[in-house]
Design a protein around this motif. Structure first.
Motif, short mmCIF file in Angstrom:
data_model
loop_
_atom_site.label_atom_id
_atom_site.label_comp_id
_atom_site.label_asym_id
_atom_site.label_seq_id
_atom_site.Cartn_x
_atom_site.Cartn_y
_atom_site.Cartn_z
N THR A 334 12.80 76.09 12.75
CA THR A 334 12.94 76.19 11.30
C THR A 334 11.84 77.07 10.73
O THR A 334 10.76 77.22 11.34
CB THR A 334 12.89 74.79 10.65
N LYS A 343 12.92 72.17 14.44
CA LYS A 343 13.66 71.58 13.32
C LYS A 343 13.73 70.07 13.45
O LYS A 343 14.01 69.52 14.51
CB LYS A 343 15.07 72.16 13.27
N GLY A 353 14.80 77.85 4.15
CA GLY A 353 14.64 77.22 5.45
C GLY A 353 13.48 76.27 5.57
O GLY A 353 13.19 75.77 6.66
N GLN A 355 11.82 72.80 5.40
CA GLN A 355 12.33 71.44 5.43
C GLN A 355 11.63 70.57 4.38
O GLN A 355 10.40 70.62 4.22
CB GLN A 355 12.16 70.84 6.82
#
Length: 484
Positions: A334, A343, A353, A355
């Motif tokens: 990620t 990720k 992108g 998180q």
């Protein structure tokens, strides 16, 4: 959960000179490294050019023109009820070449006016002395902080502004996200001159030299510590902090290899710089890292004593996201702000992108307060997103409000456990150019700025839905978070 925010909690927002001010060539300002960065996007990296190129767009040259519109912007921050506002001073506005004999009075006067405007509304300035914008002349002449002469140049700059604003500014930060220097991408913000034009955050044409980079980082530590000692001599009431880019890391699995690797990465990226600045010495794991990688840090004769004497009064950090760490190749990755990782399958991500992990903020606050036992301040946290007007001409940014609600609840949880969190300056309360991509499209603000990725637009300011929501949050001291 009860509302645990103390009555004197410092609610506010944060920007940086190189992403907001503009006026790159006005009133005697010299070029900084940020003035040499071209625009980019999520798919196109920003470029750093050693000289300005014709027919090339450099977003920092105008940015959102805070330089000419600061009164309007500060009035809007005051309307939201800000208690504190984080901003940075552009070193090259005060000393255009970094080593000038005398400071630039026009630059000094500008910031004096800004701080007085903030004080008019009872807003505390939180001032970062160096936010990724070392004077370009310092890079060209001294190779940035790799040269010990730059330590003295920085301290002289700090002394100049701290003396000038000693009765206007109480809260100071030395270097923004200093731990970026542990990464190859940190060469630029340390002022280390690349061999040729190249990508800002990943330059295969400009190979990294860890020996040079970590020596420059050491010199920056010394400059920070000297500035802390100096600041306390100028005004004993100053509260001076460091600033760390915190990327909370979890093992991807419960395999011992993943857990050990996570610990090692967390120590070197998240803890090393904070340990030096808050504890006053190099930790064992950093010395081991240097030994294993053939890095030899040259200490000046008094550096150890300086680092011990110049520890910070408060620990401040940015928090946007978390990621996982895995020893296995082939795992899904990620993106992130400067740094990415494996990720996390349990988290959602932003359009860029990153998180989203509000629970990770409470985890981080527990971890940092347990380690340092210093007052903490979150000085960057927010959601970059594409904002669009609806048919009524409004920006209904519920996604941003929900992101902030979740993170404020996480702060409240940490306060309930006894963490000494004293302030929160979300990034950034008004749309500014993105440091990572140079875009305007990636917006964080409660206030929309009419400007696009190519530099077109009126620069008019327009309130988003989140403006009134944050106003309500501050007025209720974090008790009323409802999005109605």
């Amino acid at each position: 959960m009860n509302n645990n925010f103390p009555k004197d909690f410092l609610w506010g927002g944060a920007i940086a000179a190189n992403q907001a001010e503009g006026a790159a060539f006005e009133d005697g300002k010299g070029l900084s490294i940020s003035d040499m960065m071209t625009a980019g996007s999520i798919n196109k990296p920003r470029m750093f050019t050693l000289s300005l190129k014709e027919d090339t767009y450099y977003p920092a040259h105008t940015a959102i023109d805070f330089y000419h519109r600061y009164k309007e912007d500060i009035a809007m921050f005051a309307e939201m009820g800000f208690k504190i506002f984080r901003l940075s001073i552009a070193w090259s506005r005060i000393f255009p070449n970094g080593d000038d004999t005398e400071p630039n009075e026009a630059g000094l006067k500008f910031y004096e006016n800004v701080f007085k405007e903030l004080r008019k509304y009872d807003i505390e300035p939180l001032v970062t002395l160096s936010h990724f914008d070392i004077p370009m002349a310092i890079m060209n002449k001294y190779n940035g902080f790799h040269n010990r002469k730059t330590i003295d140049l920085f301290v002289r700059y700090a002394e100049t502004v701290m003396n000038r604003y000693k009765d206007l500014v109480k809260y100071w930060l030395t270097f923004n996200e200093i731990n970026v220097g542990v990464l190859p991408t940190g060469n630029l913000v340390l002022g280390i001159k690349p061999e040729q034009d190249g990508e800002v955050f990943d330059s295969p044409n400009n190979p990294d030299n860890p020996q040079v980079r970590f020596q420059a980082l050491h010199n920056m530590f010394v400059a920070s510590a000297k500035t802390v000692v100096l600041g306390h001599s100028i005004n004993p009431n100053f509260l001076i902090g460091n600033m760390i880019a915190h990327f909370t890391m979890y093992p991807l699995t419960c395999k011992p290899e993943d857990i050990l690797l996570t610990k090692e990465k967390d120590l070197m990226f998240n803890k090393f710089c904070g340990d030096v600045q808050a504890k006053g010495f190099y930790p064992f794991y950093a010395l081991d890292y240097f030994d294993k990688n053939g890095i030899q840090i040259e200490f000046g004769p008094e550096d150890e004593e300086i680092l011990k004497a110049g520890t910070v009064d408060m620990y401040t950090f940015s928090y946007y996201m978390s990621f996982c760490v895995s020893g296995d190749s082939g795992v899904e990755m990620t993106l992130g702000n400067l740094l990415g990782g494996a990720k996390n399958p349990y988290l959602k991500a932003s359009e860029w992108g990153w998180q989203v992990d509000p629970e990770g903020l409470a985890y981080t606050l527990y971890d940092l307060y347990d380690r340092y036992q210093l007052p903490l301040m979150i000085v960057e946290n927010g959601l970059g997103a594409v904002d669009n007007f609806n048919e009524d001409g409004e920006i209904v940014d519920d996604y941003r409000i929900e992101y902030l609600i979740d993170h404020i609840q996480s702060m409240n949880r940490a306060l309930n456990q006894g963490v000494n969190l004293i302030g929160y300056t979300m990034w950034g309360p008004i749309d500014i150019i993105s440091g990572g991509t140079g875009e305007m499209k990636k917006r964080y603000g409660f206030i929309y700025v009419d400007r696009d990725n190519e530099g077109n637009g009126t620069l008019n300011r327009i309130k988003k839905k989140s403006f009134e929501w944050y106003k309500k949050v501050i007025k209720s001291n974090g008790e009323n978070l409802s999005n109605n």
